[in-house]
Design a protein around this motif. Structure first.
Motif, PDB file in Angstrom:
ATOM      1  N   ILE A  34       6.421 -32.966  37.435  1.00 21.53           N
ATOM      2  CA  ILE A  34       6.125 -31.535  35.944  1.00 21.53           C
ATOM      3  C   ILE A  34       5.044 -31.069  36.375  1.00 21.53           C
ATOM      4  N   ILE A  35       5.358 -29.884  36.571  1.00 22.22           N
ATOM      5  CA  ILE A  35       4.682 -28.172  36.663  1.00 22.22           C
ATOM      6  C   ILE A  35       4.615 -27.465  35.899  1.00 22.22           C
ATOM      7  N   ASP A  36       3.209 -27.778  35.298  1.00 17.70           N
ATOM      8  CA  ASP A  36       3.042 -26.939  34.026  1.00 17.70           C
ATOM      9  C   ASP A  36       1.490 -25.721  33.619  1.00 17.70           C
ATOM     10  N   CYS A  41       4.204 -21.270  23.795  1.00 16.91           N
ATOM     11  CA  CYS A  41       4.308 -19.662  22.728  1.00 16.91           C
ATOM     12  C   CYS A  41       3.981 -20.281  21.865  1.00 16.91           C
ATOM     13  N   ASN A  42       3.909 -21.628  21.339  1.00 15.45           N
ATOM     14  CA  ASN A  42       3.449 -22.082  19.711  1.00 15.45           C
ATOM     15  C   ASN A  42       2.016 -22.135  19.604  1.00 15.45           C
ATOM     16  N   TRP A  43       1.279 -22.215  20.508  1.00 17.72           N
ATOM     17  CA  TRP A  43      -0.154 -21.915  20.708  1.00 17.72           C
ATOM     18  C   TRP A  43      -0.825 -21.644  19.318  1.00 17.72           C
ATOM     19  N   SER A  48       3.683 -26.784  12.369  1.00 12.94           N
ATOM     20  CA  SER A  48       5.219 -26.943  13.445  1.00 12.94           C
ATOM     21  C   SER A  48       5.704 -27.438  12.178  1.00 12.94           C
ATOM     22  N   HIS A  49       7.019 -26.123  12.425  1.00 12.37           N
ATOM     23  CA  HIS A  49       7.391 -27.374  10.888  1.00 12.37           C
ATOM     24  C   HIS A  49       9.715 -27.182  11.280  1.00 12.37           C
ATOM     25  N   ASN A  50      10.552 -28.116  10.816  1.00 13.60           N
ATOM     26  CA  ASN A  50      11.394 -28.335  10.630  1.00 13.60           C
ATOM     27  C   ASN A  50      11.359 -28.651  12.077  1.00 13.60           C
ATOM     28  N   LYS A  80      -0.974 -29.681  36.980  1.00 15.17           N
ATOM     29  CA  LYS A  80      -1.122 -28.023  36.348  1.00 15.17           C
ATOM     30  C   LYS A  80      -1.195 -27.143  37.494  1.00 15.17           C
ATOM     31  N   GLY A  81      -1.084 -26.285  36.693  1.00 16.59           N
ATOM     32  CA  GLY A  81      -0.555 -24.803  37.892  1.00 16.59           C
ATOM     33  C   GLY A  81       0.704 -23.970  37.663  1.00 16.59           C
ATOM     34  N   PHE A  82       0.577 -22.814  38.136  1.00 21.98           N
ATOM     35  CA  PHE A  82       1.710 -21.879  37.346  1.00 21.98           C
ATOM     36  C   PHE A  82       2.762 -21.466  39.013  1.00 21.98           C
ATOM     37  N   VAL A  83       3.813 -21.764  38.745  1.00 19.06           N
ATOM     38  CA  VAL A  83       4.778 -21.678  40.148  1.00 19.06           C
ATOM     39  C   VAL A  83       5.084 -20.163  39.734  1.00 19.06           C
ATOM     40  N   VAL A  84       5.259 -19.908  41.192  1.00 18.81           N
ATOM     41  CA  VAL A  84       4.640 -18.153  41.024  1.00 18.81           C
ATOM     42  C   VAL A  84       6.443 -17.849  42.551  1.00 18.81           C
ATOM     43  N   SER A 112      10.524 -23.477  31.759  1.00 22.83           N
ATOM     44  CA  SER A 112       9.072 -22.236  31.496  1.00 22.83           C
ATOM     45  C   SER A 112       9.086 -21.576  30.148  1.00 22.83           C
ATOM     46  N   GLY A 113      10.384 -21.847  28.961  1.00 27.40           N
ATOM     47  CA  GLY A 113      10.395 -21.308  28.014  1.00 27.40           C
ATOM     48  C   GLY A 113       9.729 -19.353  28.161  1.00 27.40           C
ATOM     49  N   ILE A 114       9.856 -18.728  26.870  1.00 30.05           N
ATOM     50  CA  ILE A 114       8.948 -17.174  27.129  1.00 30.05           C
ATOM     51  C   ILE A 114       7.840 -16.472  27.811  1.00 30.05           C
ATOM     52  N   SER A 278      13.638 -23.279  18.872  1.00 25.25           N
ATOM     53  CA  SER A 278      12.559 -24.090  17.963  1.00 25.25           C
ATOM     54  C   SER A 278      12.074 -25.581  18.940  1.00 25.25           C
ATOM     55  N   VAL A 279      11.771 -25.919  18.164  1.00 28.03           N
ATOM     56  CA  VAL A 279      10.880 -27.387  19.425  1.00 28.03           C
ATOM     57  C   VAL A 279      12.338 -28.520  18.956  1.00 28.03           C
ATOM     58  N   ALA A 280      13.170 -28.867  17.881  1.00 27.65           N
ATOM     59  CA  ALA A 280      14.139 -29.358  18.343  1.00 27.65           C
ATOM     60  C   ALA A 280      15.311 -28.920  19.026  1.00 27.65           C
TER      61      ALA A 280
HETATM   62  C1  LIG Z   1       3.690 -18.204  17.337  1.00 29.99           C
HETATM   63  C2  LIG Z   1       5.287 -19.381  17.218  1.00 29.99           C
HETATM   64  C3  LIG Z   1       5.269 -20.524  16.256  1.00 29.99           C
HETATM   65  C4  LIG Z   1       6.984 -20.711  16.360  1.00 29.99           C
HETATM   66  N1  LIG Z   1       6.542 -21.931  15.306  1.00 29.99           N
HETATM   67  C5  LIG Z   1       7.425 -23.564  14.944  1.00 29.99           C
HETATM   68  C6  LIG Z   1       8.119 -23.771  14.014  1.00 29.99           C
HETATM   69  O1  LIG Z   1       7.841 -24.378  13.270  1.00 29.99           O
HETATM   70  N2  LIG Z   1       9.139 -25.358  14.503  1.00 29.99           N
HETATM   71  C7  LIG Z   1       9.521 -24.687  15.713  1.00 29.99           C
HETATM   72  O2  LIG Z   1      10.543 -25.604  15.296  1.00 29.99           O
HETATM   73  N3  LIG Z   1       9.322 -23.725  16.527  1.00 29.99           N
HETATM   74  C8  LIG Z   1       8.591 -22.919  16.709  1.00 29.99           C
HETATM   75  N4  LIG Z   1       8.368 -22.477  17.344  1.00 29.99           N
HETATM   76  C9  LIG Z   1       9.460 -22.501  18.865  1.00 29.99           C
HETATM   77  C10 LIG Z   1       8.645 -23.598  19.680  1.00 29.99           C
HETATM   78  O3  LIG Z   1       7.657 -23.260  19.553  1.00 29.99           O
HETATM   79  C11 LIG Z   1       9.634 -22.895  20.677  1.00 29.99           C
HETATM   80  O4  LIG Z   1      10.876 -23.115  20.608  1.00 29.99           O
HETATM   81  C12 LIG Z   1       9.555 -23.824  22.261  1.00 29.99           C
HETATM   82  O5  LIG Z   1       8.335 -24.085  22.162  1.00 29.99           O
HETATM   83  C13 LIG Z   1      10.309 -23.951  22.599  1.00 29.99           C
HETATM   84  O6  LIG Z   1       9.509 -25.043  24.401  1.00 29.99           O
HETATM   85  P1  LIG Z   1      10.340 -24.809  25.397  1.00 29.99           P
HETATM   86  O7  LIG Z   1       9.424 -26.472  26.170  1.00 29.99           O
HETATM   87  O8  LIG Z   1      10.786 -24.314  25.827  1.00 29.99           O
HETATM   88  O9  LIG Z   1       8.621 -23.508  25.660  1.00 29.99           O
HETATM   89  P2  LIG Z   1       6.994 -23.492  25.061  1.00 29.99           P
HETATM   90  O10 LIG Z   1       7.046 -24.010  24.736  1.00 29.99           O
HETATM   91  O11 LIG Z   1       6.980 -21.690  25.533  1.00 29.99           O
HETATM   92  O12 LIG Z   1       6.831 -23.985  26.648  1.00 29.99           O
HETATM   93  C14 LIG Z   1       6.485 -23.221  27.836  1.00 29.99           C
HETATM   94  C15 LIG Z   1       5.568 -24.124  28.798  1.00 29.99           C
HETATM   95  O13 LIG Z   1       5.987 -23.768  30.152  1.00 29.99           O
HETATM   96  C16 LIG Z   1       4.122 -23.332  31.001  1.00 29.99           C
HETATM   97  N5  LIG Z   1       5.236 -22.251  32.394  1.00 29.99           N
HETATM   98  C17 LIG Z   1       6.033 -21.257  32.234  1.00 29.99           C
HETATM   99  N6  LIG Z   1       5.589 -20.613  33.299  1.00 29.99           N
HETATM  100  C18 LIG Z   1       5.230 -21.631  34.196  1.00 29.99           C
HETATM  101  C19 LIG Z   1       5.003 -21.338  35.363  1.00 29.99           C
HETATM  102  N7  LIG Z   1       5.798 -20.474  36.313  1.00 29.99           N
HETATM  103  N8  LIG Z   1       5.119 -22.152  36.325  1.00 29.99           N
HETATM  104  C20 LIG Z   1       3.948 -23.494  35.276  1.00 29.99           C
HETATM  105  N9  LIG Z   1       4.304 -23.750  34.477  1.00 29.99           N
HETATM  106  C21 LIG Z   1       4.705 -22.773  33.086  1.00 29.99           C
HETATM  107  C22 LIG Z   1       3.731 -22.525  30.125  1.00 29.99           C
HETATM  108  O14 LIG Z   1       2.445 -23.145  30.403  1.00 29.99           O
HETATM  109  C23 LIG Z   1       4.342 -23.799  29.118  1.00 29.99           C
HETATM  110  O15 LIG Z   1       3.603 -24.915  28.790  1.00 29.99           O
HETATM  111  C24 LIG Z   1       7.463 -20.725  17.362  1.00 29.99           C
HETATM  112  C25 LIG Z   1       6.916 -19.726  18.493  1.00 29.99           C
HETATM  113  C26 LIG Z   1       6.324 -19.483  18.310  1.00 29.99           C
HETATM  114  C27 LIG Z   1       6.914 -18.218  18.961  1.00 29.99           C
END
Ligand SMILES: Cc1cc2nc3c(=O)[nH]c(=O)nc-3n(C[C@H](O)[C@H](O)[C@H](O)COP(=O)(O)OP(=O)(O)OC[C@H]3O[C@@H](n4cnc5c(N)ncnc54)[C@H](O)[C@@H]3O)c2cc1C
Length: 302
Positions: A34-36, A41-43, A48-50, A80-84, A112-114, A278-280
């Motif tokens: 895992i490279i992270d 996005c929710n830092w 966190s709910h639901n 730990k790192g960012f994939v470019v 990688s989220g958004i 959502s986290v779920a």
């Molecule tokens: C402000 C906010 C509040 C929220 N509150 C809730 C809540 O109460 N309940 C709920 O269910 N959901 C909530 N959500 C939604 C929830 O946080 C997201 O759906 C969830 O975090 C998505 O998980 P993920 O793993 O897809 O992405 P993320 O949690 O965003 O994680 C993506 C990870 O990928 C890493 N990454 C990205 N690009 C690279 C790269 N190129 N190389 C290496 N690492 C990389 C990032 O650093 C990060 O660690 C909230 C969202 C926001 C923005």
């Protein structure tokens, strides 16, 4: 860390979706990295709910617990790192991090989220996830019956208004420019007592992220407890595109029902490939992506 081996799977992103994928793969004895870059996005959101079993928990606590559980699987490693960038090779994929490290794997999972793009409104980013919120399911209950604004226009505003109206009747839509509602939509808003303010917004006055006033460009102020906002987003780095993964019209990575992208061997899960933020959902789609990456390896090897 340097790893010259051909790994089974590399997961880009080690938050909820990535960790969930890693658990499925670790339990299948797959060699996983895992490279992270460590910025979910929710830092900034305090609670966190639901998500059943974790309702009201701090986001970082949920992630820490998840990581501790995944770390128990010896074949899963973390970097730990960012994939470019990423390229397809004869055997799979080669990834490059911003520190110049290269890693190779047979399969790739994008978790990688958004990246949310904050509008240029003073105070907006500081309130994001605290009292400027994106989702009624995540935070609506905590602001029920409170003085609430919806910062959106047209269809998007109507969609949010219909959901939020069930939680608070004290609703105002802030279109930040000329409202673009049809006559039918305007009539509906009137029927439900929802005011529309078209003035541009210059500032959100707040205390430690808790909204107090929205200030318009004519210096008029309106007090609110919560503001719903739909912000634009982009994919982190250009990896999905450089690998050739097709995106949807809205900018999500296109996946099928098994989290497969349009590029063979590449899977996507979590926010980068779903409107259901959502986290779920991240956990569920991550789990499926992990299982499907394992299945593809099984089919190739057995
Ligand atoms: C402000 C906010 C509040 C929220 N509150 C809730 C809540 O109460 N309940 C709920 O269910 N959901 C909530 N959500 C939604 C929830 O946080 C997201 O759906 C969830 O975090 C998505 O998980 P993920 O793993 O897809 O992405 P993320 O949690 O965003 O994680 C993506 C990870 O990928 C890493 N990454 C990205 N690009 C690279 C790269 N190129 N190389 C290496 N690492 C990389 C990032 O650093 C990060 O660690 C909230 C969202 C926001 C923005």
């Amino acid at each position: 860390m340097k790893d010259d081996r051909m790994l089974d799977v590399i997961i880009i992103g080690g938050s909820y979706a990535g960790l969930s994928a890693a658990m499925a793969l670790g339990r299948s004895l797959r060699q996983v990295l895992i490279i992270d870059s460590g910025l979910p996005c929710n830092w900034q959101t305090p609670h966190s709910h639901n998500l059943i079993t974790q309702d009201g928990e701090k986001p970082s606590v949920i992630a820490k617990k998840a990581k501790e559980q995944v770390e128990k699987y010896a074949t899963v490693k973390f970097q730990k790192g960012f994939v470019v960038s990423g390229v397809k090779t004869a055997e799979g994929f080669e990834l490059l991090t911003e520190n110049g490290e290269k890693y190779q794997s047979r399969k790739l999972i994008l978790a990688s989220g958004i990246e949310d793009i904050m509008p240029r409104i003073q105070g907006f980013a500081a309130c994001w996830g605290i009292s400027v919120i994106h989702c009624p399911y995540c935070h609506g209950y905590e602001f029920k019956t409170r003085k609430t604004a919806i910062m959106a226009n047209g269809e998007r505003a109507m969609h949010l208004a219909s959901l939020v109206h069930n939680l608070s009747k004290d609703l105002t839509i802030l279109t930040a420019g000329q409202a673009s509602f049809t006559k039918e939509q305007s009539d509906k808003l009137k029927t439900h007592g929802i005011a529309v303010v078209e003035k541009e917004i210059s500032k959100i006055q707040h205390k430690n992220g808790w909204v107090q006033q929205v200030i318009f460009n004519d210096d008029e102020e309106m007090a609110f407890d919560a503001v719903y906002a739909a912000v634009p987003f982009r994919q982190h780095a250009g990896i999905p595109v450089s690998l050739g993964c097709e995106l949807t019209e809205q900018g999500y990575i296109m996946v099928d029902n098994f989290q497969k992208t349009s590029v063979k061997g590449v899977f996507a899960c979590g926010d980068n490939s779903s409107m259901m933020r959502s986290v779920a959902n991240a956990v569920a789609t991550g789990n499926l992506a992990g299982a499907m990456a394992n299945k593809e390896l099984v089919d190739e090897q057995f």
